[in-house]
Design an enzyme around this catalytic site. Structure first.
Site, short mmCIF file in Angstrom:
data_model
loop_
_atom_site.label_atom_id
_atom_site.label_comp_id
_atom_site.label_asym_id
_atom_site.label_seq_id
_atom_site.Cartn_x
_atom_site.Cartn_y
_atom_site.Cartn_z
N CYS A 1 -4.44 -1.62 -1.67
CA CYS A 1 -4.63 -0.20 -1.93
C CYS A 1 -5.73 -0.08 -2.97
CB CYS A 1 -3.32 0.39 -2.45
SG CYS A 1 -3.49 2.10 -2.97
N CYS B 1 -10.99 2.53 0.69
CA CYS B 1 -9.59 2.91 0.89
C CYS B 1 -9.14 2.13 2.10
CB CYS B 1 -9.44 4.41 1.13
SG CYS B 1 -7.77 4.89 1.65
N THR B 2 -7.98 1.49 2.00
CA THR B 2 -7.55 0.62 3.09
C THR B 2 -7.11 1.39 4.33
OG1 THR B 2 -5.36 0.49 2.07
CG2 THR B 2 -6.94 -1.27 1.54
N HIS B 3 -6.95 2.71 4.21
CA HIS B 3 -6.68 3.50 5.41
C HIS B 3 -7.94 3.68 6.26
CE1 HIS B 3 -2.91 4.62 3.41
NE2 HIS B 3 -2.52 5.23 4.53
N TYR C 1 -1.14 8.21 -2.38
CA TYR C 1 -1.30 7.86 -3.79
C TYR C 1 -2.59 8.49 -4.35
CZ TYR C 1 2.19 3.97 -3.77
OH TYR C 1 3.33 3.21 -3.72
N GLY C 2 -3.55 8.68 -3.47
CA GLY C 2 -4.91 9.01 -3.91
C GLY C 2 -5.08 10.39 -4.52
N GLU D 1 -2.27 8.34 8.63
CA GLU D 1 -0.81 8.23 8.60
C GLU D 1 -0.19 8.92 9.81
OE1 GLU D 1 1.53 6.72 6.53
OE2 GLU D 1 -0.16 5.69 5.61
N ASP E 1 0.88 -1.18 0.00
CA ASP E 1 0.00 0.00 0.00
C ASP E 1 0.92 1.23 0.00
OD1 ASP E 1 -2.36 1.60 0.25
OD2 ASP E 1 -2.02 1.77 2.40
N SER E 2 0.30 2.41 -0.06
CA SER E 2 1.09 3.63 0.01
C SER E 2 1.65 3.85 1.41
CB SER E 2 0.21 4.83 -0.35
OG SER E 2 -0.87 4.92 0.55
N1 DGL Z 1 -4.77 3.09 1.22
C1 DGL Z 1 -4.76 3.39 -0.18
C2 DGL Z 1 -6.09 3.19 -0.81
O1 DGL Z 1 -6.74 2.24 -0.44
C3 DGL Z 1 -4.01 4.62 -0.57
C4 DGL Z 1 -4.44 5.91 -0.01
C5 DGL Z 1 -3.53 7.03 -0.43
O2 DGL Z 1 -2.33 6.85 -0.40
O3 DGL Z 1 -4.05 8.09 -0.83
O4 DGL Z 1 -6.50 3.87 -1.73
#
Ligand code: DGL
Length: 287
Positions: free
Chosen positions: A80, A192-194, A49-50, A159, A17-18
């Site tokens: 991600c 989003c996995t966050h 990344y988003g 984060e 993931d990011s």
């Molecule tokens: N956790 C990632 C996702 O599911 C990336 C979020 C990011 O880096 O913006 O999209």
């Protein structure tokens, strides 16, 4: 692709993931598949990344996969949603090791939970702009009503270790999600996995009648099904090993990750992905 005669079962699952968000997928993989060794990479030097363009996300995803392939994994999990939404083709171009993403499992889980009701999708700007969830849901049920909302501030908050108990997170969740809640979705996908790191704050705004679908949890079930189907499951035994790599700031990653996983991340190793990193170039573990 595993070669004939290889002991595929013993090879690790590679996850990336990011940043810290993919640990929400690791947590689910650990629950579903405790005997599987895991190698994790969080691209903390380049998170988020988003907010990036699909071209750049695809480049980062390729580099992460190339690093993880040095561990000879049996499977790669793109933990991600942003990568899953815009870069799955780029990943299959660099390897024939199977890659599982988040979008299809998340969409499947939501259609089951929502029935004829509306589905809400929350994710990064890139994921929502890609329309990947809308396509995946409509592929399953063309008539499904879908409301999508980008929640870009959730990633930097997670984060930074600001989780559900933080008033800033509660206020941000309220701002993003109150309009979505008013549309009375039956299910909302954490696209989003966050976002599972902020799940309680999200659930508090949406209320008890909305099913919250964790795309990572759905993906972990898809991984378990694929490994069982192919006869690639590790033999059950002692809990398997986990190696964690990041591209920047391992100390912060370790603190936030340990808090989220509820277990100490014993070692988080720093890796420089450029060019063609191999494990021997990794700096000593941070403990
Ligand atoms: N956790 C990632 C996702 O599911 C990336 C979020 C990011 O880096 O913006 O999209």
């Amino acid at each position: 692709m595993p070669r004939p005669g290889d002991c595929v079962t013993q090879r690790p699952i590679a996850v990336f993931d990011s940043g810290v968000g993919g640990l929400s997928v690791v947590r689910e993989l650990r629950r579903a598949l405790p005997a599987e060794p895991i190698v994790y990479f969080g691209d903390t030097a380049r998170v988020p990344y988003g907010t990036k363009s699909p071209r750049i996300v695809a480049q980062f995803a390729r580099e992460a996969a190339e690093f993880l392939l040095t561990f000879d994994p049996k499977l790669i999990v793109a933990a991600c949603n942003t990568v899953s939404a815009v870069a799955m083709d780029a990943l299959s171009a660099v390897t024939d090791v199977p890659v599982i993403g988040m979008v299809e499992p998340g969409a499947r889980g939501a259609t089951v939970a929502a029935g004829d009701g509306a589905i809400g999708v929350i994710g990064t700007e890139a994921t929502i702009a890609s329309g990947a969830y809308v396509r995946a849901i409509h592929h399953i049920n063309p008539g499904q009503r879908i409301e999508s909302t980008a929640c870009p501030l959730f990633v930097p908050l997670a984060e930074e270790g600001r989780l559900s108990d933080d008033p800033i997170v509660a206020l941000t969740a309220q701002t993003y999600l109150t309009p979505l809640g008013e549309l009375s979705p039956k299910a909302v996908i954490l696209g989003c996995t966050h976002y599972p790191l902020l799940r309680e704050a999200i659930a508090a705004v949406l209320g008890p009648n909305v099913a919250i679908i964790d795309s990572g949890q759905e993906a972990a079930h898809a991984v378990a099904a694929m490994l069982a189907d192919r006869g690639w499951l590790s033999a059950a035994g002692a809990p398997a090993s986990m190696r964690v790599f990041v591209s920047d700031n391992p100390t912060r990653f370790r603190a936030v990750g340990s808090r989220f996983l509820g277990q100490n991340l014993e070692s988080v190793e720093l890796v420089d992905l450029e060019p063609h990193a191999v494990p021997s170039r990794i700096a000593p573990s941070v403990r």
